[in-house]
Structure formats: structure tokens, C-alpha cells
Scaffold this active site. Structure first.
Site, mmCIF file in Angstrom:
data_model
loop_
_atom_site.group_PDB
_atom_site.id
_atom_site.type_symbol
_atom_site.label_atom_id
_atom_site.label_comp_id
_atom_site.label_asym_id
_atom_site.label_seq_id
_atom_site.Cartn_x
_atom_site.Cartn_y
_atom_site.Cartn_z
ATOM 1 N N LYS A 179 0.785 -1.280 -0.012
ATOM 2 C CA LYS A 179 0.051 0.161 0.126
ATOM 3 C C LYS A 179 1.056 1.381 0.090
ATOM 4 O O LYS A 179 1.953 1.283 0.402
ATOM 5 C CB LYS A 179 -0.812 -0.023 1.181
ATOM 6 C CG LYS A 179 -0.195 0.262 2.657
ATOM 7 C CD LYS A 179 0.007 1.779 3.040
ATOM 8 C CE LYS A 179 0.545 1.574 4.500
ATOM 9 N NZ LYS A 179 1.505 2.634 4.800
ATOM 10 N N VAL B 250 11.019 -4.584 3.332
ATOM 11 C CA VAL B 250 10.526 -4.711 4.711
ATOM 12 C C VAL B 250 10.922 -3.427 5.371
ATOM 13 O O VAL B 250 11.992 -2.547 5.300
ATOM 14 C CB VAL B 250 11.036 -5.866 5.304
ATOM 15 C CG1 VAL B 250 10.917 -6.032 6.766
ATOM 16 C CG2 VAL B 250 10.849 -7.146 4.637
ATOM 17 N N ALA C 259 9.398 -0.545 5.515
ATOM 18 C CA ALA C 259 9.453 0.489 4.425
ATOM 19 C C ALA C 259 8.400 1.330 4.271
ATOM 20 O O ALA C 259 8.378 2.412 3.440
ATOM 21 C CB ALA C 259 9.686 -0.319 3.130
ATOM 22 N N GLY C 260 7.338 1.209 5.214
ATOM 23 C CA GLY C 260 6.071 2.165 5.274
ATOM 24 C C GLY C 260 5.139 1.448 3.984
ATOM 25 O O GLY C 260 4.363 2.148 3.655
ATOM 26 N N LEU C 261 5.391 0.366 3.511
ATOM 27 C CA LEU C 261 4.594 -0.266 2.494
ATOM 28 C C LEU C 261 3.591 -1.423 2.824
ATOM 29 O O LEU C 261 2.981 -1.911 2.135
ATOM 30 C CB LEU C 261 5.514 -0.773 1.317
ATOM 31 C CG LEU C 261 6.423 0.280 0.588
ATOM 32 C CD1 LEU C 261 7.340 -0.788 -0.086
ATOM 33 C CD2 LEU C 261 5.425 1.008 -0.535
ATOM 34 N N ALA C 262 3.511 -1.435 4.240
ATOM 35 C CA ALA C 262 2.518 -2.397 5.005
ATOM 36 C C ALA C 262 2.624 -3.787 4.322
ATOM 37 O O ALA C 262 2.070 -4.765 4.414
ATOM 38 C CB ALA C 262 1.149 -1.918 4.941
ATOM 39 N N ASP D 20 -2.787 -1.681 9.915
ATOM 40 C CA ASP D 20 -3.023 -1.635 8.508
ATOM 41 C C ASP D 20 -3.507 -2.688 7.810
ATOM 42 O O ASP D 20 -3.849 -2.634 6.929
ATOM 43 C CB ASP D 20 -1.470 -1.294 7.936
ATOM 44 C CG ASP D 20 -0.911 0.012 8.057
ATOM 45 O OD1 ASP D 20 -1.933 1.065 8.139
ATOM 46 O OD2 ASP D 20 0.308 0.127 7.756
#
Ligand code: ATP
Length: 279
Positions: free
Chosen positions: A8, A90, A92-95, A131
Site C-alpha cells: 500500500k 520490509v 519500508a512504510g509499504l505495509a 494496517d
């Protein structure tokens, strides 16, 4: 079963206040992208493994936590093994972990014919991570509260996305600890983004991308984020921002050629660069 777990992006991220329970009140417009992990789920004994040795291979893995939460919520006993092929960077703010958990919930719901609605499944996911409910629903959505209060939004017009993770970690708890609500001077125009989505206006969304965490980063880190954003814009991105608690930066493109140019340029400098698109 093989299932994809989509990363995301935060088109916006705002922190509205601090709650009595210690969590922050968030307001975020979220968007799924094609960049994904691949999970293989087979009948088994509850094992989990990933192609990255440093990820937990036990009950601390969010995928395994999701399987346990599903069994508890439905009263079913479904022992499965989960193999995760990680492609989403990992921390990374990408859930990525939440996406894996959501993929397990969706797969088990389908496999066992438990018949939970997407919103019921999202509720089960809320117990696994903030999230996870969004990752269960996916697409374009407004997430509020800790992230568990979801309102589906009109989809962002399909576009190319260049994602670049600079090689330094950002600790989410430490970043939250640095948040001083009185010092947040710039905030995303969330209502403007929602209106642009309703109008199907990609440029209108892209021009309004903003994440308040960018202001909370240490100056050295902030400079690196700004530099990547500037390169994306220079290559033709309609807008660029950091996602989640970072450090990943992304740019939205309406031109595939410009997106490829940006990908190539950033690849010369960074190891984790992806050309993907919205889903
Ligand atoms: P968010 O955007 O939701 O803050 P993130 O992208 O910053 O998430 P993740 O990649 O989801 O962070 O990982 C966060 C932590 O969760 C890591 O410390 C990792 O070890 C742990 N973790 C547990 N299970 C997983 C999983 N299946 N995939 C990735 N990380 C996992």
C-alpha cells in the site's frame, strides 16, 4: 492456494491528535499497488517461512498471527503452512507484513467457506495490526482512527508508480515519539484529494500528495527524501511523497516512458527501486 499480498501507499497521511489510549488519531488516503508478496498456503502444521532469513518464522510473523486470529474468530481449526516470497521491502512504510496477514485472512475465508464479509474479515485483521483492515479491503480508501475505520473511495485512475526505498531504516515508534502536534504546520489537503478522486482527476490527487511524517524526520533523512522526490518530479512525476512512516518514496506518472526513465535513473543510485502500477 497461492495468493498475492499487495503493498500500500499513503496518498496522504495526517496525524489529527493523540488519543487517551496512547495511539494517535490518523487520517490517511491509502492506495494498493501491484507490487506484491506471493504466499503459498498448504495444509500443514502451522509453520511459516519466508525467503528472507531475518523475518520471524514463528508466531510473531504477521501471516501466522492472521491464521490464528481467523481460527479464533470463526471457531475453525485450519492448520496450514505458509511460505512467503517477499518482494515488498520490509520496514519500508509499504505495509508488507500487514498485506501478508490480509492475504492469509482472505485465503482462509475462501478456502473454509466461512463466508465472512470483507468488513467482518477486516475486523478480524484489526486485532493483528492497524494496517491489516485496509489491506483486507485494498483499492483506494480513507483510513481513520488507528487505521481501522475505513471508507472506500472512488479508485485512483490507473497510473504508473515508481517506488524507491533509500537504504536506511526508520523506526515507526521513534518517529511517532518525535511527533509534536503543535509543531505540525503543513498538513495534507485530505478533502481536496477525496474531491479529486471523485472527479477522476489524477493530477489533482498527485499535486496534493503529502505525509506529515516527512516533517518529523531527522534533517539528514529528510534531505534524502526530498532529493528522491525532486528526481521523480524532474523525470515527469505528477507528484511524489513518502509513504507511511517511510523511508520509501513514490511518484505517480501518467506517462509510462517518464516512469521508466525515473526507474532507470533511481536504479543507478538505489538498490530497491520498483516500477509498478495502481490496482
Ligand atoms: P507499515 O507500513 O504497516 O508501518 P512497514 O512496511 O513499515 O509496515 P513491515 O514490512 O510490515 O513494515 O514489517 C514491520 C515488522 O514486522 C518487521 O520488524 C518485521 O520483522 C515484522 N514482520 C512480521 N511478519 C512479517 C511479514 N510477514 N512480512 C514483513 N514483516 C513482518
Amino acid at each position: 492456494m497461492q495468493v498475492q499480498a499487495h503493498a500500500k501507499l499513503n496518498l496522504t497521511l495526517d496525524i489529527l491528535g493523540r488519543r487517551e489510549d496512547g495511539y494517535h488519531e490518523m487520517q490517511m488516503v491509502m492506495q494498493s499497488v501491484a507490487l506484491s508478496d506471493l504466499l503459498t498456503i498448504t495444509p500443514g502444521t502451522g509453520q511459516v517461512r519466508a525467503n528472507l532469513s531475518y523475518l520471524p518464522a514463528d508466531g510473531r510473523n504477521l501471516a501466522q498471527m492472521a491464521a490464528a486470529a481467523f481460527c479464533q474468530a470463526t471457531g475453525q481449526d485450519v492448520p496450514v503452512d505458509i511460505a512467503i516470497q517477499k518482494r515488498i521491502p520490509v520496514c519500508a512504510g509499504l505495509a508488507g507484513g500487514s498485506a501478508d496477514a490480509a492475504a492469509v485472512l482472505r485465503a482462509l475465508n475462501q478456502h473454509t467457506r466461512a463466508g465472512l464479509t470483507p468488513f467482518q474479515l477486516a475486523q478480524v485483521g484489526a486485532g493483528v495490526g492497524s494496517d491489516v483492515p485496509y489491506c483486507v479491503l485494498g483499492g483506494t480508501a480513507l483510513a481513520e482512527g488507528r487505521g481501522e475505520r475505513l471508507t472506500p473511495l472512488p479508485p485512483l485512475p490507473v497510473c504508473q508508480v515508481v517506488v524507491c526505498k533509500p537504504p536506511f531504516p526508520v523506526s515507526t515508534p521513534r518517529l511517532f515519539a518525535r511527533v509534536d502536534l503543535r509543531k505540525i504546520t503543513r498538513r495534507p489537503d485530505t478533502a481536496g484529494v477525496v474531491a479529486a478522486l471523485e472527479a477522476g482527476d489524477l493530477a489533482g490527487v498527485a499535486h496534493r500528495l503529502y505525509n506529515v511524517f516527512e516533517d518529523v524526520l531527522e534533517p539528514r533523512r529528510r534531505a534524502k527524501i526530498d532529493e528522491i522526490k525532486a528526481q521523480l518530479i524532474d523525470c515527469g512525476a505528477l507528484g511524489a511523497s513518502m509513504t507511511g512512516s517511510g523511508p520509501t518514496v513514490f511518484g505517480l506518472f501518467d506517462s509510462p516512458q517518464a516512469a521508466r526513465r525515473a526507474e532507470q535513473r533511481l536504479r543507478e543510485q538505489y538498490r530497491e527501486v520498483f516500477l509498478t502500477q495502481t490496482v
